[in-house]
Enzyme design. Structure first.
Site: not given
Ligand code: NAD
Length: 361
Positions: A141, A192, A224, A248, A252
């Site tokens: 980001y 990852k 994942d 992020d 959620d």
């Protein structure tokens, strides 16, 4: 000892839910021997109306002078058409940046009484108590270079850069280990590393840090798989620590396990332990001023404030127990109600939590 708090009610339901938090703080002062000195400040749409800017300098100065900040929510249709720099949400990003809040803590706590509100089977989520720690100021980001370029052949190409320095990883990693120590002593680092070099460095640093925290059990999981495990068997986790983009998405996902956005608190911390505490939900303009807002996410944010910025673990536990107690009594705001529940207003819910806190002495 007196703690200095900055209260930022913001917009929409923000002032309504912060009023309930003030009741709780008053009760902690009167009946539990705590001392608070509360200032109020402007952020978001109300700050734009009063000063022309979503984050006035005075608010940042007040925050810097405080021990912790409690925020309601910002935003609303009135300010939606303004230029990007004059949007209420800019105030939120601005204060996080100004205070160096690099660690975002999002608990997903499901009170057994609300298990039926989740889209997952009750037995999978009842009693869920996990904490996702998301790195908030680095990663893709913020990484450079970024942008959309036009290539010589006229086609366009978008670019973002995922970058993490060793020190940045170590800082959030230590936060993860320190917090896991105060909970169930299990830390799952999500990355990852099978594909990304940043993740390989992340895993290396986390593994090195683990030697300094022999009392915390560290595990690693690919993002994942973590997404799958969160919906398959979320209770296997205690504390999860991960980088900005993964956090992020996963936070959620974890939030939805609990079924209601009106129940979710959050904290954003900097290196000194200073924190900004706020409910996860927004300003809910559709119900503002109608006494329908659920104040429990805000009251649970106060519990986080007590735990993480003021070191008052015991009082934090009591506040959470008081919330559990009102739910056991069957009291519900509209967002968490099912047929047969007793519907209460924002203020009635706040009063009930204060009464439950007083009864638990
Ligand atoms: P929202 O979270 O405000 O509302 C989504 C839905 O959940 C609405 O139906 C609302 O009524 C309900 N809801 C939210 N909080 C509730 C509560 N405490 N009790 C009962 N019901 C509740 O999200 P949105 O509608 O997408 O956004 C509204 C405004 O809030 C926008 O301006 C948005 O930018 C802003 N926003 C602010 C924050 C923040 O301040 N941290 C976060 C998200 C959105």
């Amino acid at each position: 000892m007196t703690s200095k708090l900055l209260l930022l009610p913001g917009d929409g339901i923000g002032p309504e839910i912060l009023a309930e938090a003030e009741k709780l703080l008053a009760c902690l002062q009167a009946d539990f021997g705590m001392g608070f000195e509360c200032e109020r400040g402007l952020i978001g749409g109300c700050a734009i109306d009063a000063t022309g800017r979503p984050l006035p300098d005075e608010t940042v100065s007040l925050a810097r002078a405080a021990d912790a900040v409690l925020l309601g929510a910002v935003g609303g249709p009135k300010w939606d058409q303004g230029p990007p720099a004059l949007r209420p949400e800019r105030g939120l990003l601005g204060i996080r940046k100004a205070l160096g809040l690099y660690a975002n803590l999002r608990p997903a706590l499901l009170f057994p009484e609300l298990a039926s509100a989740s889209t997952l089977k009750s037995e999978v989520v009842a009693g869920l108590d996990i904490l996702i720690i998301r790195e908030l100021t680095g990663g893709i980001y913020f990484g450079e270079p970024r942008g959309v370029d036009t290539l010589p052949d006229g086609s366009r190409e978008g670019r973002n850069t995922m970058v993490y320095g060793e020190a940045e990883i170590e800082r959030i990693g230590r936060t993860g280990f320190d917090i896991a120590r105060r909970r169930g002593r299990r830390l799952c680092s999500v990355d990852k590393a099978n594909v990304l070099e940043t993740s390989q460095l992340w895993r290396e640093v986390m593994t090195r840090l683990a030697a300094e925290y022999p009392d915390v059990e560290l595990s690693h999981m690919y993002v994942d798989n973590a997404a799958m495990q969160l919906v398959r068997a979320p209770k296997q986790f205690d504390v999860v620590v991960t980088e900005n983009l993964f956090g992020d998405i996963l936070s959620d996902c974890a939030a939805m396990l609990t079924g209601s956005i009106g129940m979710l608190p959050s904290a954003s911390l900097n290196e000194t332990g200073f924190g900004l505490y706020e409910p996860v939900h927004g300003s809910a303009p559709d119900i503002a001023g109608q006494h329908k807002a659920n104040p429990l996410a805000t009251l649970l944010s106060v519990a986080m404030l007590l735990r993480y910025s003021l070191g008052q673990q015991d009082t934090a536990d009591r506040v959470e127990r008081a919330v559990g107690s009102v739910l056991r009594q069957g009291l519900r705001t509209r967002d968490i109600a099912v047929t047969g529940d007793t519907l209460v207003s924002t203020t009635m819910m706040g009063d009930a939590v204060v009464a439950a806190l007083r009864a638990d002495v």
